[in-house]
Design a protein around this motif. Structure first.
Motif, mmCIF file in Angstrom:
data_model
loop_
_atom_site.group_PDB
_atom_site.id
_atom_site.type_symbol
_atom_site.label_atom_id
_atom_site.label_comp_id
_atom_site.label_asym_id
_atom_site.label_seq_id
_atom_site.Cartn_x
_atom_site.Cartn_y
_atom_site.Cartn_z
ATOM 1 N N LYS A 40 0.832 -1.204 0.000
ATOM 2 C CA LYS A 40 0.000 0.000 0.000
ATOM 3 C C LYS A 40 0.865 1.253 0.000
ATOM 4 N N GLN A 41 1.935 1.245 0.800
ATOM 5 C CA GLN A 41 2.794 2.423 0.848
ATOM 6 C C GLN A 41 3.529 2.640 -0.461
ATOM 7 N N ILE A 42 3.962 1.565 -1.103
ATOM 8 C CA ILE A 42 4.600 1.706 -2.412
ATOM 9 C C ILE A 42 3.608 2.306 -3.410
ATOM 10 N N ALA A 43 2.352 1.864 -3.350
ATOM 11 C CA ALA A 43 1.323 2.417 -4.236
ATOM 12 C C ALA A 43 1.157 3.913 -4.010
ATOM 13 N N LEU A 44 1.080 4.333 -2.742
ATOM 14 C CA LEU A 44 0.927 5.756 -2.437
ATOM 15 C C LEU A 44 2.161 6.547 -2.852
ATOM 16 N N ASP A 45 3.342 5.973 -2.637
ATOM 17 C CA ASP A 45 4.577 6.650 -3.050
ATOM 18 C C ASP A 45 4.604 6.851 -4.561
ATOM 19 N N ARG A 46 4.163 5.845 -5.299
ATOM 20 C CA ARG A 46 4.147 5.962 -6.759
ATOM 21 C C ARG A 46 3.252 7.116 -7.206
ATOM 22 N N ILE A 47 2.110 7.260 -6.574
ATOM 23 C CA ILE A 47 1.203 8.357 -6.912
ATOM 24 C C ILE A 47 1.835 9.698 -6.548
ATOM 25 N N MET A 48 2.459 9.760 -5.363
ATOM 26 C CA MET A 48 3.090 11.000 -4.920
ATOM 27 C C MET A 48 4.166 11.461 -5.894
ATOM 28 N N VAL A 49 5.014 10.543 -6.328
ATOM 29 C CA VAL A 49 6.061 10.888 -7.297
ATOM 30 C C VAL A 49 5.437 11.322 -8.616
ATOM 31 N N GLY A 50 4.372 10.631 -9.028
ATOM 32 C CA GLY A 50 3.716 10.961 -10.290
ATOM 33 C C GLY A 50 3.227 12.385 -10.355
ATOM 34 N N PHE A 51 2.773 12.928 -9.227
ATOM 35 C CA PHE A 51 2.234 14.285 -9.211
ATOM 36 C C PHE A 51 3.206 15.343 -8.703
ATOM 37 N N HIS A 52 4.256 14.930 -7.995
ATOM 38 C CA HIS A 52 5.173 15.920 -7.424
ATOM 39 C C HIS A 52 6.607 15.791 -7.920
ATOM 40 N N GLY A 53 6.957 14.672 -8.561
ATOM 41 C CA GLY A 53 8.333 14.468 -8.992
ATOM 42 C C GLY A 53 8.789 15.480 -10.021
#
Length: 340
Positions: A137-150
């Motif tokens: 679940k945390q990897i999933a959330l991290d992936r979304i975070m990078v997608g919008f903020h990276g």
């Protein structure tokens, strides 16, 4: 003060090691091992299943770290008619006009599990499943975070300086800023901000989303699959206005809650997505957003580190973010609400 695993905790950790080894088809999980591409696909499916948003977009394995985008975007109409008595029929190049390549970056998801937490969780017979689900679940959330903020892929990341994982990889929004700046609006008429509200650049959210849609290539604008992703601050402001106007009427208040504000903005279905910038709007289709991972790049190792009184679970792979058709993506950001 050093903390040692309890006897029961040690047994549960040993069982975790066995379960990981069996899951990934290896003899020992405490040694670094390559994850078989088929199992890597299953792991990614499990991670994707932890997020509604990731299930809507493309999360796919590729064989190369650099290559051509997977999905062929059609840039316009392909239908016509030819007078073959005088003219040869000519096949049209319907491929997208933008850059069609991708590049992946090494990405690590390393988890430390303190002995004390293992002891606390050891009472659960499904300890391994609980732990795996939490990490996925945390990897999933991290992936979304990078997608919008990276914004970039640093050689050495720094979470203190970049708490939204801005330095892990270039996400979709940064790709748009760099590759299609003409489809990204970040400044309005006054003070470098796009203003929303009475007297601002846009009177309401409907008008803002409508204008964002006009930044999408006109040949792709009316295909019926465009959606609007809207920041929570903009949605909250619009919801507040609805409550102010109708919230005193019980039936109307219930209707607003059930509809999650209203069903559409600017004629497009609207969505709120985790970690999306609170003051931005993106218009695209879900299937225009992709996350690629190299299916042969997954590495994993789980070790006992008594020096830190914890178990350490190391996970790495190569992955990157892709906008399949740049012509089908538009963004308005840095939106500032006008207050009376």
């Amino acid at each position: 003060m050093a903390y040692s695993l309890s006897n029961h905790g040690a047994k549960m950790y040993a069982a975790l090691q066995v379960a990981i080894a069996e899951t990934y088809g290896v003899d020992l999980s405490r040694r670094m091992f390559s994850v078989d591409p088929t199992i890597a696909q299953e792991l990614n499916e499990a991670i994707t299943a932890k997020s509604d948003f990731l299930q809507r977009i493309n999360v796919i394995g590729v064989s190369e770290i650099k290559g051509q985008k997977v999905f062929l975007g059609v840039s316009g109409p392909v239908t016509s008619r030819t007078n073959t008595s005088t003219t040869d029929r000519v096949a049209k190049d319907a491929s997208a006009l933008d850059d069609s390549t991708y590049e992946l970056s090494s990405t690590e998801s390393d988890v430390g599990l303190p002995y004390a937490k293992i002891d606390a969780w050891a009472k659960f017979p499904d300890f391994h499943q609980r732990y795996s689900a939490a990490v996925q679940k945390q990897i999933a959330l991290d992936r979304i975070m990078v997608g919008f903020h990276g914004t970039h892929a640093a050689v050495q990341t720094n979470i203190a300086t970049y708490p939204m994982l801005q330095d892990v990889n270039k996400g979709w929004l940064q790709i748009a800023r760099e590759q299609i700046p003409e489809q990204v609006l970040s400044e309005g008429a006054v003070d470098g901000k796009v203003t929303l509200g009475a007297g601002g650049d846009y009177a309401n959210l409907d008008a803002l989303v409508h204008d964002a849609k006009q930044l999408v290539d006109e040949r792709l604008r009316d295909g019926g699959d465009l959606i609007a992703i809207i920041g929570t601050d903009l949605l909250a402001a619009d919801k507040a206005k609805l409550y102010a106007k109708q919230g005193d009427v019980p039936t109307e208040k219930e209707r607003i809650e059930d509809a999650q504000v209203i069903a559409t903005y600017g004629g497009l279905p609207s969505f709120s997505v985790p970690f999306f910038p609170v003051n931005a709007v993106v218009v695209t289709s879900f299937d225009n957003l992709s996350l690629y991972f190299q299916d042969s790049s997954w590495r994993k190792q789980t070790i006992d580190n008594p020096k830190r009184s914890r178990v350490e679970d190391f996970n790495s792979r190569n992955e990157g973010y892709v906008i399949e058709q740049l012509e089908k993506f538009a963004m308005i950001e840095n939106v500032e609400l006008v207050t009376a």
